[in-house]
Design an enzyme around this catalytic site. Sequence first.
Site, PDB file in Angstrom:
ATOM      1  N   TYR A  66      60.102   6.693  59.653  1.00  0.00           N
ATOM      2  CA  TYR A  66      59.896   8.090  59.696  1.00  0.00           C
ATOM      3  C   TYR A  66      59.904   9.046  57.618  1.00  0.00           C
ATOM      4  O   TYR A  66      59.640   7.744  57.103  1.00  0.00           O
ATOM      5  CB  TYR A  66      60.995   9.151  60.131  1.00  0.00           C
ATOM      6  CG  TYR A  66      61.867   9.211  59.220  1.00  0.00           C
ATOM      7  CD1 TYR A  66      62.801   8.591  59.079  1.00  0.00           C
ATOM      8  CD2 TYR A  66      62.152  10.606  58.693  1.00  0.00           C
ATOM      9  CE1 TYR A  66      64.044   8.557  58.788  1.00  0.00           C
ATOM     10  CE2 TYR A  66      63.796  10.732  57.925  1.00  0.00           C
ATOM     11  CZ  TYR A  66      64.405   9.316  57.966  1.00  0.00           C
ATOM     12  OH  TYR A  66      65.855  10.011  57.264  1.00  0.00           O
ATOM     13  N   LYS A 103      62.557   2.900  56.101  1.00  0.00           N
ATOM     14  CA  LYS A 103      63.029   4.367  57.176  1.00  0.00           C
ATOM     15  C   LYS A 103      62.671   4.735  58.291  1.00  0.00           C
ATOM     16  O   LYS A 103      61.972   4.968  58.529  1.00  0.00           O
ATOM     17  CB  LYS A 103      62.262   5.894  55.542  1.00  0.00           C
ATOM     18  CG  LYS A 103      62.548   6.143  55.875  1.00  0.00           C
ATOM     19  CD  LYS A 103      62.081   7.513  54.416  1.00  0.00           C
ATOM     20  CE  LYS A 103      63.047   8.802  54.776  1.00  0.00           C
ATOM     21  NZ  LYS A 103      63.806   8.992  54.625  1.00  0.00           N
ATOM     22  N   GLU A 123      74.232   4.852  48.080  1.00  0.00           N
ATOM     23  CA  GLU A 123      73.734   6.208  47.810  1.00  0.00           C
ATOM     24  C   GLU A 123      74.896   6.542  49.011  1.00  0.00           C
ATOM     25  O   GLU A 123      75.652   6.411  49.453  1.00  0.00           O
ATOM     26  CB  GLU A 123      72.869   5.274  48.408  1.00  0.00           C
ATOM     27  CG  GLU A 123      72.613   5.061  49.865  1.00  0.00           C
ATOM     28  CD  GLU A 123      70.380   4.851  50.291  1.00  0.00           C
ATOM     29  OE1 GLU A 123      69.587   5.489  50.031  1.00  0.00           O
ATOM     30  OE2 GLU A 123      70.482   3.674  51.505  1.00  0.00           O
ATOM     31  N   LEU A 131      67.124   3.385  50.419  1.00  0.00           N
ATOM     32  CA  LEU A 131      66.427   3.439  50.946  1.00  0.00           C
ATOM     33  C   LEU A 131      65.173   3.381  49.174  1.00  0.00           C
ATOM     34  O   LEU A 131      66.170   4.288  48.528  1.00  0.00           O
ATOM     35  CB  LEU A 131      66.126   4.993  51.793  1.00  0.00           C
ATOM     36  CG  LEU A 131      64.693   4.878  51.880  1.00  0.00           C
ATOM     37  CD1 LEU A 131      64.451   4.401  52.930  1.00  0.00           C
ATOM     38  CD2 LEU A 131      64.311   6.558  51.818  1.00  0.00           C
TER      39      LEU A 131
HETATM   40  N1  PDD Z   1      66.535  10.886  53.704  1.00  0.00           N
HETATM   41  N2  PDD Z   1      68.451   7.723  50.830  1.00  0.00           N
HETATM   42  C1  PDD Z   1      68.629   7.609  52.239  1.00  0.00           C
HETATM   43  C2  PDD Z   1      69.484   6.888  53.279  1.00  0.00           C
HETATM   44  C3  PDD Z   1      67.570   9.201  52.436  1.00  0.00           C
HETATM   45  O1  PDD Z   1      68.085   8.990  53.884  1.00  0.00           O
HETATM   46  C4  PDD Z   1      67.042   9.833  51.456  1.00  0.00           C
HETATM   47  C5  PDD Z   1      66.274  10.627  52.088  1.00  0.00           C
HETATM   48  C6  PDD Z   1      66.900   9.336  50.292  1.00  0.00           C
HETATM   49  C7  PDD Z   1      66.458  10.162  49.455  1.00  0.00           C
HETATM   50  O2  PDD Z   1      64.814   9.398  49.716  1.00  0.00           O
HETATM   51  P1  PDD Z   1      63.591  10.611  49.137  1.00  0.00           P
HETATM   52  O3  PDD Z   1      63.787  11.177  47.572  1.00  0.00           O
HETATM   53  O4  PDD Z   1      62.914  10.171  49.629  1.00  0.00           O
HETATM   54  O5  PDD Z   1      63.416  12.157  49.788  1.00  0.00           O
HETATM   55  C8  PDD Z   1      67.975   8.348  50.404  1.00  0.00           C
HETATM   56  C9  PDD Z   1      65.550  12.263  53.867  1.00  0.00           C
HETATM   57  C10 PDD Z   1      65.428  13.386  53.194  1.00  0.00           C
HETATM   58  C11 PDD Z   1      65.941  12.548  55.667  1.00  0.00           C
HETATM   59  O6  PDD Z   1      66.952  12.208  55.706  1.00  0.00           O
HETATM   60  O7  PDD Z   1      66.384  13.839  55.795  1.00  0.00           O
END
Ligand code: PDD
Length: 287
Positions: free
Chosen positions: A33, A146, A179, A203
């Site tokens: 996703y 992801k 994280e 991620l």
């Molecule tokens: N989540 N780390 C994890 C485990 C995440 O699920 C996400 C993003 C990030 C940050 O990634 P980005 O900057 O590309 O949004 C880091 C999304 C927003 C979610 O699951 O809703």
Amino acid sequence: MPELAYVNGRIMPIEEAKVPINDRGYHFADAVYEFISGYHGRLFAFEAHLDRLERSLRALSFPPISRDSIREAIEKIFQAAALDNGGVYLQISRGVAPRNHPFPINVQPQIIITVRSLPETPRAYLENGIHVITVTDIRWGRCDIKTVQLLPNVLARQQALDAGAQDAIFISPEGVVREATSSNLFIVKDNTLQTHPLTPNILPGVTRGCLLEICREEGIPVQEIFFNHHTLLSADEVFITSTVAEVLPVTRIDGRSIGAGCPGPLTQRLRTLLETQAGKTDSINKK
Ligand code: PDD
């Protein structure tokens, strides 16, 4: 405007969208996703999200899917929703087939997209920072992909809420700070940012990447290094980054106050710089 869904080429109100029960995303979390935000009708860091999506699809050996067709589908539904600030959720599963572990033969990946208004970050979180707990990371060894298998993230977030905090930070069994449940983590020590390097254990956040770019342009020093719980608690400032949270200050960890106990100056500066880069600043000024 109602929330919209796109299912394999058709756009419809979200209530009408259905996914077959044999979808492999449903059985095995065999799906990837992306979540992309758009401000004033413009999707932010769109190509970086598509880059990461392609990487996730390749990592799971999905058949090639045309990047242009995904881009067009996302643009189409985002425009149809006509939201000022909208969030696009895209999920691609390996396909629909009776439950059986091996990759099914001759199935098409299933593409669903939904678009809805972006959740507003509560003002109190921005003004006072959020509180977090730390938890042991029980996720799998490919957190850089992801995928939708987010149960450890869900459980950790709920544990945080039950403890009266807003989020949880994953710490490796060896004590490395990784994280948060849906965002990357940064600390500030002596005006230098520190964040976990890109490894299979976190991620590669698009927001993280944008922020590193901003820091390069602004001459703010950044170290991508491993650090432990003690370093985390003794940081001057701590913040998380994601497409939803953008840059969000963390002011309390495991019940202990961080730095001055309020959002730090570098955190606030970086939030403003990111908002400007995302083209969001106008709406902030209008508030
Ligand atoms: N989540 N780390 C994890 C485990 C995440 O699920 C996400 C993003 C990030 C940050 O990634 P980005 O900057 O590309 O949004 C880091 C999304 C927003 C979610 O699951 O809703």
